[in-house]
Design a protein around this motif. Sequence first.
Motif, short mmCIF file in Angstrom:
data_model
loop_
_atom_site.label_atom_id
_atom_site.label_comp_id
_atom_site.label_asym_id
_atom_site.label_seq_id
_atom_site.Cartn_x
_atom_site.Cartn_y
_atom_site.Cartn_z
N LYS A 437 0.57 -1.10 -0.12
CA LYS A 437 -0.16 0.06 0.28
C LYS A 437 1.02 0.88 -0.52
O LYS A 437 0.38 2.53 -0.10
N LEU A 438 2.33 1.40 0.85
CA LEU A 438 2.60 2.37 0.67
C LEU A 438 3.46 3.01 -0.53
O LEU A 438 3.49 3.79 -0.82
N GLY A 439 3.58 2.23 -1.90
CA GLY A 439 4.02 2.55 -3.03
C GLY A 439 3.12 2.36 -3.90
O GLY A 439 3.29 2.40 -5.55
N MET A 440 1.86 2.70 -3.38
CA MET A 440 0.27 2.78 -4.80
C MET A 440 0.79 4.08 -4.88
O MET A 440 1.14 4.82 -4.52
N ASP A 441 0.23 3.67 -6.99
CA ASP A 441 1.06 5.37 -7.33
C ASP A 441 2.11 6.04 -6.73
O ASP A 441 2.45 7.32 -6.46
N ASN A 442 3.76 5.40 -6.76
CA ASN A 442 4.68 5.39 -6.45
C ASN A 442 4.24 6.83 -4.76
O ASN A 442 4.88 7.37 -4.62
N GLY A 443 3.59 6.33 -4.13
CA GLY A 443 3.11 6.67 -2.97
C GLY A 443 2.51 8.01 -2.93
O GLY A 443 2.16 8.51 -2.00
N GLY A 444 1.86 8.26 -4.01
CA GLY A 444 0.68 9.04 -3.79
C GLY A 444 -0.57 9.06 -3.39
O GLY A 444 -0.78 10.31 -2.64
N THR A 445 -0.70 7.80 -2.85
CA THR A 445 -1.99 7.85 -2.34
C THR A 445 -2.25 8.04 -0.60
O THR A 445 -2.46 8.94 -0.59
N LEU A 446 -1.22 7.54 -0.39
CA LEU A 446 -1.02 7.74 1.34
C LEU A 446 -0.03 9.21 1.14
O LEU A 446 -1.14 10.09 2.00
N LEU A 447 0.49 10.21 0.28
CA LEU A 447 0.82 11.92 0.17
C LEU A 447 -0.25 12.16 0.33
O LEU A 447 -0.20 13.05 0.82
N GLY A 448 -1.26 12.08 -0.37
CA GLY A 448 -2.45 12.75 -0.91
C GLY A 448 -3.48 11.98 0.19
O GLY A 448 -4.34 13.36 0.26
N LEU A 449 -3.22 10.99 1.36
CA LEU A 449 -4.09 11.75 2.36
C LEU A 449 -3.53 11.93 3.56
O LEU A 449 -3.97 13.28 4.00
N LEU A 450 -2.32 12.15 3.52
CA LEU A 450 -1.29 13.15 4.29
C LEU A 450 -1.72 14.22 4.16
O LEU A 450 -1.86 15.59 5.13
N GLY A 451 -1.76 14.41 3.14
CA GLY A 451 -1.96 16.23 2.09
C GLY A 451 -3.10 16.89 3.16
O GLY A 451 -3.23 17.64 3.16
N GLU A 452 -4.18 16.02 2.89
CA GLU A 452 -6.11 16.35 3.04
C GLU A 452 -5.76 16.01 4.15
O GLU A 452 -6.17 17.12 5.16
N MET A 453 -5.39 15.78 5.29
CA MET A 453 -5.30 15.96 6.77
C MET A 453 -5.08 16.67 7.19
O MET A 453 -4.70 17.28 8.03
N ARG A 454 -3.39 17.11 6.65
CA ARG A 454 -3.08 18.65 6.96
C ARG A 454 -3.56 19.87 6.65
O ARG A 454 -3.63 20.71 7.71
N GLU A 455 -4.70 20.41 5.84
CA GLU A 455 -4.79 21.25 5.51
C GLU A 455 -6.05 21.28 6.39
O GLU A 455 -6.58 22.74 6.57
N ASP A 456 -6.76 20.28 7.06
CA ASP A 456 -7.97 20.23 7.54
C ASP A 456 -6.94 20.45 9.42
O ASP A 456 -8.19 21.00 10.40
N ALA A 457 -6.03 19.97 9.86
CA ALA A 457 -5.71 19.93 10.93
C ALA A 457 -5.51 21.11 11.40
O ALA A 457 -5.02 22.22 10.37
N GLU A 458 -5.92 20.89 13.47
CA GLU A 458 -6.09 22.51 14.28
C GLU A 458 -4.63 22.76 14.53
O GLU A 458 -3.53 22.97 14.75
#
Length: 563
Positions: A437-458
């Motif tokens: 799972k880490l390598g899905m989309d060359n890491g893009g799937t995980l990094l995309g989730l982390l990016g969405e989380m970072r935008e929302d987190a306070e």
Amino acid sequence: MFTPATADQRFVLETIVRLGEISEEAGEMTDAVLEGAGAFAAGEWAPLEREGDTIGPKWTPEGVKMPAGFADAYKAYVEGGWGTIGSPVEHGGQGLPVSLSIAVLETLGTANMGFALAPILTVGAVEALMHHGTPEQQALYLPHLSTGAWTGTMNLTEPQAGSDVGALKTRAEPAGNGKWKITGTKIFISFGDHDMAENIVHLVLARTPGAPAGTRGISLFLVPKYRLREDGAPGEFNDVRTVSIEHKMGLHASPTCVLSFGDHDDCIGELVGPELGGIRAMFTMMNNARLNVGLQGVQVAERATQRAVAYARERVQGYRGGEQVAIVEHPDVRRMLLRMKAQTQAARALVYYAFGQLDRARGGDAAAAQRVELLTPLAKAHGTDLGNEVASLGVQVHGGMGYIEETGAAQHFRDARITPIYEGTNGIQAADLVGRKLGMDNGGTLLGLLGEMREDAEDTGLLNLIDACEEVARNLLGSEMDDRLAASYPFLTMLSTAVCGWLMEASGRAAARSEGDPAFLKMKQAATRFYVAQIVPEAMGLKPAAMARAEMLYAIDAEGFAA
């Protein structure tokens, strides 16, 4: 002592899953379904929990017999249509989102965790046949499986092959007319036999003649307990025998069977999917089952929390301000109870969010399909880890009485312990995370989730954990596989906690804006604050382990462990 967790289920379905976006019809039905399932579970399934644990199923030469009351309670489940909610319309189901159906399954499992394994496994069989079965197989079996009138099982494990599925030896020999003769032994088959349904549909992994070694040589077969007559009704016994029932630490209401196929060379099966296509079909079953096992973590955590809260409010011991008080007034007991509440809600948010992504994937959302793949090992492993933690805390809240079986706290602890083991151990889930799972989309799937989380987190601590997860992920993407595997479990826990923190923080904001039961909303916000303030920082402490190399683990040889 059982209360349906309707308020939090509704809240998570509305704010985390956003069920109304997936299905307007389901959104409108949520209250009726949750309240109806709660009343049914409280009236029919919860009263059998103790009998399931203390009496349990019994092996007889005629087959496994469930304790008194179970067959009637299961019949009521089928007649009430509770198994049909997420099943396909074309096969007698209601076709509603799986997110709503798993809320029902959570309620049933919270009422009686061992009993609820029967519908969990049946759902897996439905999934396998929907994706890989022929139209004829679907027409014959799915109408009965979708309602739960027939139950399903998964038959993977053999005595010599635990998690190494490729080592299985069960054989399938051509028998003409597209049929196969099945011979072999399977172990650890949950609800492999019982007397609650008129037929049991076994999905069995086996090898065909000349099949290559390992997982490439495996095929999947449909093997009913009773062969079907021309009219589709169960008929002749199909030479599937229950050798024994395992004597287990917990989950006693679920008969875990050793099954023997073809003792008299008369066990007939048929291929599901193509020959040598068993691994693909198996993962259809397993991925569904893994999410549902994560849901079992929620079930046992919810029940353990309810029992601990009730005991803490009633048990008078010690003084505060010169007055004798119930133990709920003591700071350390409150710490444990609030942790139980927070971890239970976090597990529910994580597992429901994964199922919500599954619903979106089924609607054609490719990004959601990738995300649910990424979330599956997290939901299974972290959900069950939290179920075990909360059940253990439940015993601790009871003190010495928690160690006494009559209080019921020990049963939750015993029942929970299997969940990190079956349907792929949690170590296998961690390996799946870093290996696939880490390598899905060359890491893009995980990094995309982390990016969405970072935008929302306070919260600053949560943002720091998200950043730490990204740092570890990028490090692992460039690491050798042994180093990935050595870091896999601490990384899984870090990432799961970050996702839970993100979801909990969103829940807390939604609770602050909501108009509803003031007591529930106040508890929701308190649990969120506790999670973000106390549990999220704990996960940061795992970063050194998630960055460590495998060489530390191999500083001694195998014999050295006996020193």
